[in-house]
Structures are given as structure tokens and as C-alpha cells.
Scaffold this active site. Structure first.
Site, mmCIF file in Angstrom:
data_model
loop_
_atom_site.group_PDB
_atom_site.id
_atom_site.type_symbol
_atom_site.label_atom_id
_atom_site.label_comp_id
_atom_site.label_asym_id
_atom_site.label_seq_id
_atom_site.Cartn_x
_atom_site.Cartn_y
_atom_site.Cartn_z
ATOM 1 N N GLN A 108 3.852 4.354 -1.669
ATOM 2 C CA GLN A 108 2.941 5.476 -1.418
ATOM 3 C C GLN A 108 2.157 5.803 -2.695
ATOM 4 O O GLN A 108 2.741 6.043 -3.743
ATOM 5 C CB GLN A 108 3.739 6.698 -0.940
ATOM 6 C CG GLN A 108 2.887 7.879 -0.550
ATOM 7 C CD GLN A 108 1.970 7.595 0.644
ATOM 8 O OE1 GLN A 108 2.399 7.027 1.647
ATOM 9 N NE2 GLN A 108 0.707 7.957 0.526
ATOM 10 N N ASP B 62 -0.180 -2.736 3.597
ATOM 11 C CA ASP B 62 -1.305 -1.839 3.280
ATOM 12 C C ASP B 62 -2.591 -2.633 3.051
ATOM 13 O O ASP B 62 -3.681 -2.063 3.044
ATOM 14 C CB ASP B 62 -0.987 -1.040 2.001
ATOM 15 C CG ASP B 62 -0.583 0.394 2.299
ATOM 16 O OD1 ASP B 62 -0.934 0.894 3.396
ATOM 17 O OD2 ASP B 62 0.067 1.020 1.444
ATOM 18 N N LYS C 255 4.686 8.449 8.350
ATOM 19 C CA LYS C 255 4.910 7.011 8.519
ATOM 20 C C LYS C 255 6.306 6.764 9.095
ATOM 21 O O LYS C 255 6.487 5.938 9.980
ATOM 22 C CB LYS C 255 4.701 6.279 7.184
ATOM 23 C CG LYS C 255 3.217 6.225 6.824
ATOM 24 C CD LYS C 255 2.943 5.819 5.401
ATOM 25 C CE LYS C 255 1.450 6.067 5.118
ATOM 26 N NZ LYS C 255 1.068 5.804 3.730
#
Ligand code: NDP
Length: 282
Positions: A96, A119, A52
């Protein structure tokens, strides 16, 4: 002839588009920024976070990394998220997953402002998707819609079968296909006659997490097959939920693993960061 849907190429196209938008925003004095939080040292998470950060560097997005020790308390994590929610120079916040077992994943996801939920996991984002309001969409299914559209696959009026009903893949996938006017069936581990249902599909999305489960007996001649799974096979080679070799002979288009859905997820994350920055600006 079967067409291989090239996720690598399409994800690069999207990242190039993001790069242009990021640089235009920079000219207006706005630096797009993603905060990436990792708690603990899970090796797979470290690889994902690293990828990322690389994609941020490629597209010109600033990545602000927060590597917290395993023993971080939930309170400390929630405090950090609250700070980042208030920070106008941060446009996207990503925690994460998985987070350590002593934390409540639901509480952590819900702490992220829906405006920065790149997300697309916050219940507000999920609700917005289901009632057709603007909001962030989970990156993997959003990427699959891009794969289909940019490969010239028509969704409108098509029989779409999604196998898997997870919150991050199957369910949002079904909602997105519905939004594109597909006729959608969602299957799961309790589904009877899975094979027959899959064989009806014009577009089959396989997301069950079982290596090479779907062979040619699950697909209709000429169907389009999207393989979400990622596994290592007996020879340690990457493979998906679909038995590519067997299915490719029968279908009109299929995504490979690697190089199909995988690269799209990060490209869509970058896209969501720019969207977040633009929405916060307007
Ligand atoms: P989950 O394990 O959360 O969900 C799996 C789903 O598949 C469940 O809904 C389950 O049903 C269903 N299922 C399991 N076995 C069967 C079966 N035999 N027949 C029918 N349905 C079945 O997985 P995810 O959605 O998170 O991920 C799916 C796959 O996609 C994994 O391989 C994962 O690694 C991969 N993945 C890839 C990404 C990418 O970027 N390419 C991103 C995210 C995931 P039930 O609900 O009844 O238990």
C-alpha cells in the site's frame, strides 16, 4: 438523455465473475491469495487496505495481511517481499502506497516479482503494456476500459483525450486507449489550449486532481466523460475533477463521483489476482 455510467453496478458484475473463477480454481485445489503489506498507520491507507480485504472476502480470495510498524527498515520490507515472491501459495503482492519517507518507493516496487505485480506498477509491467505483451495493468485505467466497454462505448477510431500523465493513471490510460485503437492525446500542466483540445474529445478522461475543474466549456456535445478525481467539496461531499451537474447537460455519458471509477479499481485488483493465479498455474 445523458447516461450515468454506473461503476458500482459494473464493478459488482466483475467481482461476481471473479468469485466464480475463484471458486472454480478452489475446486481444482488452488486457493487464490493476495498478500497486502501496509507500513505505518496512515489513516487513508488503513481505509484502502480495509476495502481491499473486504473485496477479497467477498470474492473468496484469501487476503494475507502484513501490518508493519512505521519504523520498519527498507531491508526488512524487501526481505518480506522476497519471501512472498518465493511463496507459491501467494499469487499477488500489494504494498500500500505511500510508504514511509525513509524508504525508496521505486526499489520497493521493483522488488515485487512481475508475476505477482497485481498493481501493475513494476517497470516490467509498464513496459509490457507499452509493447503489447501480457502483463498486469494498473487497476484504475484497466477499470476505465471495462467501464467504457461494458457501457457500450466504442473506442476504436475515437478521439480520446486524457488529461493527466501520472504513472498510475494518465500514462497507462493513454496506452490502453491506444491499444483499443483510439486516437489518443495526452495533456498535462504544460499543455497549451487545454480547453480546445478537450472539446475535440469523443472520450475525455479527467485525471488531474483538481475539484470540479472541467465544466461544460471543456466538453463537446455528446462526448463521453470519465472522471477519475476524488475530492471533498466545500460541503464535505465527495466530488471529482469534473463539474458533474454542468457537464451532464451536454454529454452523452458521464461517470459520477462517487460510484463511477472508484469502485472499479478494487474490482480490477481482484481480477488481476485471479489472473496471476491462473498464469502461475499454467
Ligand atoms: P497526480 O497528481 O500524480 O497527476 C496529476 C496530473 O495532472 C499530472 O500529470 C499533472 O501534470 C496534471 N495536471 C495537474 N493540473 C493540471 C492542469 N491544470 N491542467 C492540465 N493538467 C494538469 O495524480 P493521479 O494521476 O495520481 O490522480 C489524479 C486524480 O485521480 C486525483 O484526484 C486522485 O485522487 C484520483 N485517483 C483516483 C483513483 C480512483 O480509484 N478513482 C485512483 C488514482 C487516483 P504534470 O505532469 O505536468 O504535473
Amino acid at each position: 438523455m445523458t447516461k450515468k455510467i454506473d461503476g458500482k453496478k459494473i464493478s459488482l458484475e466483475i467481482k461476481e465473475e471473479v468469485k466464480v473463477r475463484v471458486s472454480e480454481l478452489k475446486e481444482e485445489g488452488l486457493q487464490v491469495c493476495l498478500a497486502v503489506i501496509q507500513v505505518g498507520n496512515d489513516p487513508a491507507s488503513t481505509v484502502y487496505v480495509g476495502n481491499k480485504k473486504k473485496a477479497c472476502a467477498y470474492t473468496g480470495i484469501e487476503s494475507r495481511a502484513f501490518a508493519l510498524p512505521e519504523e520498519t527498515t527498507q531491508e526488512e520490507l524487501l526481505e518480506l517481499i522476497a519471501r512472498l515472491n518465493e511463496d507459491d501459495t501467494v499469487h499477488g503482492i500489494l504494498v500500500q502506497l505511500p510508504i514511509p519517507a525513509h524508504m525508496d518507493e521505486k526499489k520497493v516496487i521493483e522488488a515485487i516479482s512481475p508475476k505477482k505485480d497485481v498493481d501493475g506498477f513494476h517497470p516490467r509491467s509498464v513496459g509490457a503494456l507499452s509493447i503489447g505483451e501480457p502483463g498486469f495493468v494498473s487497476c484504475t485505467p484497466a477499470g476505465i476500459i471495462q467501464l467504457l466497454k461494458r457501457s457500450g462505448v466504442e473506442i476504436d477510431g475515437k478521439e480520446c483525450v486524457v488529461v493527466g500523465r501520472s504513472n498510475i493513471v494518465g500514462k497507462p490510460m493513454a496506452m490502453l486507449l491506444l491499444r483499443e485503437n483510439g486516437t489518443v492525446t495526452v495533456c498535462h500542466s504544460h499543455t497549451k489550449n487545454l480547453k480546445e483540445i478537450c472539446r475535440r474529445a469523443d472520450i475525455l478522461v479527467a485525471a488531474i486532481g483538481k475539484p470540479k475543474f472541467f465544466d461544460d466549456s471543456y466538453v463537446k456535445e455528446g462526448a463521453v466523460v470519465i472522471d477519475v478525481g476524488i475530492h471533498r467539496d466545500e460541503n464535505n461531499k465527495l466530488c471529482g475533477d469534473v463539474d458533474y451537474e454542468k457537464v451532464a447537460e451536454k454529454v452523452s455519458a458521464v461517470t459520477p463521483v462517487p460510484g463511477g471509477v472508484g469502485p472499479m479499481t478494487i474490482a480490477m485488483l481482484m481480477n488481476n489476482c485471479v489472473e496471476a493465479a491462473v498464469r502461475m498455474k499454467d
